[in-house]
Design a protein around this motif. Structure first.
Motif, PDB file in Angstrom:
ATOM      1  N   ASN A 113       0.881  -1.173   0.000  1.00  0.00           N
ATOM      2  CA  ASN A 113       0.000   0.000   0.000  1.00  0.00           C
ATOM      3  C   ASN A 113       0.919   1.223   0.000  1.00  0.00           C
ATOM      4  O   ASN A 113       1.542   1.539   1.006  1.00  0.00           O
ATOM      5  CB  ASN A 113      -0.902  -0.010   1.234  1.00  0.00           C
ATOM      6  CG  ASN A 113      -1.841   1.191   1.283  1.00  0.00           C
ATOM      7  OD1 ASN A 113      -1.512   2.291   0.851  1.00  0.00           O
ATOM      8  ND2 ASN A 113      -3.028   0.991   1.839  1.00  0.00           N
ATOM      9  N   ILE A 114       0.998   1.918  -1.141  1.00  0.00           N
ATOM     10  CA  ILE A 114       2.004   2.976  -1.288  1.00  0.00           C
ATOM     11  C   ILE A 114       1.496   4.351  -0.846  1.00  0.00           C
ATOM     12  O   ILE A 114       2.258   5.323  -0.861  1.00  0.00           O
ATOM     13  CB  ILE A 114       2.526   3.053  -2.726  1.00  0.00           C
ATOM     14  CG1 ILE A 114       1.434   3.528  -3.693  1.00  0.00           C
ATOM     15  CG2 ILE A 114       3.098   1.698  -3.165  1.00  0.00           C
ATOM     16  CD1 ILE A 114       1.965   3.869  -5.080  1.00  0.00           C
ATOM     17  N   GLN A 115       0.233   4.463  -0.461  1.00  0.00           N
ATOM     18  CA  GLN A 115      -0.341   5.712   0.041  1.00  0.00           C
ATOM     19  C   GLN A 115       0.000   6.894  -0.880  1.00  0.00           C
ATOM     20  O   GLN A 115       0.456   7.941  -0.429  1.00  0.00           O
ATOM     21  CB  GLN A 115       0.131   6.007   1.477  1.00  0.00           C
ATOM     22  CG  GLN A 115      -0.743   7.017   2.190  1.00  0.00           C
ATOM     23  CD  GLN A 115      -0.171   7.506   3.515  1.00  0.00           C
ATOM     24  OE1 GLN A 115      -0.903   7.970   4.362  1.00  0.00           O
ATOM     25  NE2 GLN A 115       1.135   7.444   3.708  1.00  0.00           N
ATOM     26  N   VAL A 116      -0.206   6.682  -2.177  1.00  0.00           N
ATOM     27  CA  VAL A 116       0.015   7.669  -3.251  1.00  0.00           C
ATOM     28  C   VAL A 116       1.383   8.360  -3.147  1.00  0.00           C
ATOM     29  O   VAL A 116       1.531   9.515  -3.541  1.00  0.00           O
ATOM     30  CB  VAL A 116      -1.128   8.706  -3.356  1.00  0.00           C
ATOM     31  CG1 VAL A 116      -2.421   8.012  -3.711  1.00  0.00           C
ATOM     32  CG2 VAL A 116      -1.300   9.536  -2.094  1.00  0.00           C
ATOM     33  N   GLY A 117       2.381   7.658  -2.597  1.00  0.00           N
ATOM     34  CA  GLY A 117       3.724   8.206  -2.535  1.00  0.00           C
ATOM     35  C   GLY A 117       3.965   9.194  -1.410  1.00  0.00           C
ATOM     36  O   GLY A 117       4.915   9.981  -1.482  1.00  0.00           O
ATOM     37  N   ILE A 118       3.137   9.120  -0.367  1.00  0.00           N
ATOM     38  CA  ILE A 118       3.334   9.990   0.800  1.00  0.00           C
ATOM     39  C   ILE A 118       4.131   9.227   1.848  1.00  0.00           C
ATOM     40  O   ILE A 118       3.660   8.228   2.401  1.00  0.00           O
ATOM     41  CB  ILE A 118       1.990  10.455   1.400  1.00  0.00           C
ATOM     42  CG1 ILE A 118       1.163  11.195   0.348  1.00  0.00           C
ATOM     43  CG2 ILE A 118       2.226  11.342   2.623  1.00  0.00           C
ATOM     44  CD1 ILE A 118      -0.242  11.550   0.821  1.00  0.00           C
TER      45      ILE A 118
END
Length: 271
Positions: free
Chosen positions: A30-35
């Protein structure tokens, strides 16, 4: 996991960098949109990055791509499909190209137009024979599962990538739907952010009759800076031979990625 499986808990990515033609390496993240998130207060101080572009996001994605480059099949959740907040970069495509994957697939689950495109994604070094996207039942639409089939007939391998809802009741309905779609497949890999513990998935959910391999302790993935919950999973059929499994000590999101190395399935063996 069953006897003989090497479970390593939290490990460095170097445990999964050795190439072995007899195995393939799986990753769910789960990359959390790169945050990049390192504490609970970042949910407040970095919340604007869910809506606005950030100069640091691309650097985080490059670091994520470097990790993904060591794997053969990657499942990702909370990727952006190319909107204002991501600088109009389709993060699934971006990571595929930077990590050297020839095949990539994006499932757009919540489309807020120019502002946000919430997506699941898959990167693969092997071309699947079939790819299908399914919406999952939810009070708030926007959850989905990706079904990738490698091979045909009795030896086919089915890979299911999902991001389940937070509430237990909705999760149960979603898992019932996924179980119906799996049908009679015998060789199954389930990957994703399932937002619940493995004990529930294996013993109390609609997946219990699949005879998935039990999961060892020590695979907590959330929160990344002090993990105490195992919410992200790679679950496999008894027929899948697992060599090792571990959580990567890479706090690049609010979730840690989980990795698994398995014996190369017959449909993915070189001719």
């Amino acid at each position: 996991m069953s006897g003989g499986v090497k479970s390593q808990g939290r490990v460095s990515v170097t445990h999964f960098t050795q190439n072995n033609p007899q195995t393939i390496k799986l990753l769910s993240f789960n990359i959390q949109v790169g945050i990049e998130t390192g504490s609970y207060h970042h949910y407040l101080t970095k919340s604007w990055q869910h809506f606005l572009p950030s100069s640091k996001r691309k650097l985080t994605l490059m670091r994520i791509a470097q990790v993904m480059s060591h794997f053969d099949l990657v499942a990702m959740q909370e990727a952006d499909g190319g909107s204002f907040r991501s600088g109009f970069i389709n993060q699934v495509e971006f990571l595929a190209r930077k990590a050297g994957f020839p095949f990539w697939y994006q499932q757009l689950n919540r489309n807020f137009g120019l502002m946000a495109k919430h997506s699941n994604g898959v990167l693969s070094r092997h071309e699947p024979d079939q790819v299908a996207f399914h919406k999952l039942p939810s009070m708030l639409p926007g959850r989905g599962a990706m079904f990738l089939t490698f091979g045909e007939g009795a030896q086919a391998l089915l890979v299911v990538v999902m991001h389940l809802s937070l509430s237990r009741g909705t999760q149960n309905r979603q898992l019932m739907h996924i179980r119906q779609l799996i049908g009679e497949h015998k060789h199954v890999v389930l990957m994703g952010d399932m937002n619940t513990h493995a004990e529930h998935l294996l013993s109390l959910s609609a997946l219990k009759d699949l005879s998935l391999q039990p999961v060892n302790e020590g695979l907590q993935t959330f929160p990344s800076w002090q993990p105490n919950k195992g919410l992200d999973h790679i679950l496999v059929s008894q027929s899948v031979k697992v060599k090792q499994v571990g959580v990567l000590d890479l706090p690049l999101s609010d979730h840690l990625p989980i990795a698994m190395e398995i014996k190369r399935p017959l449909p993915m063996q070189q001719a």
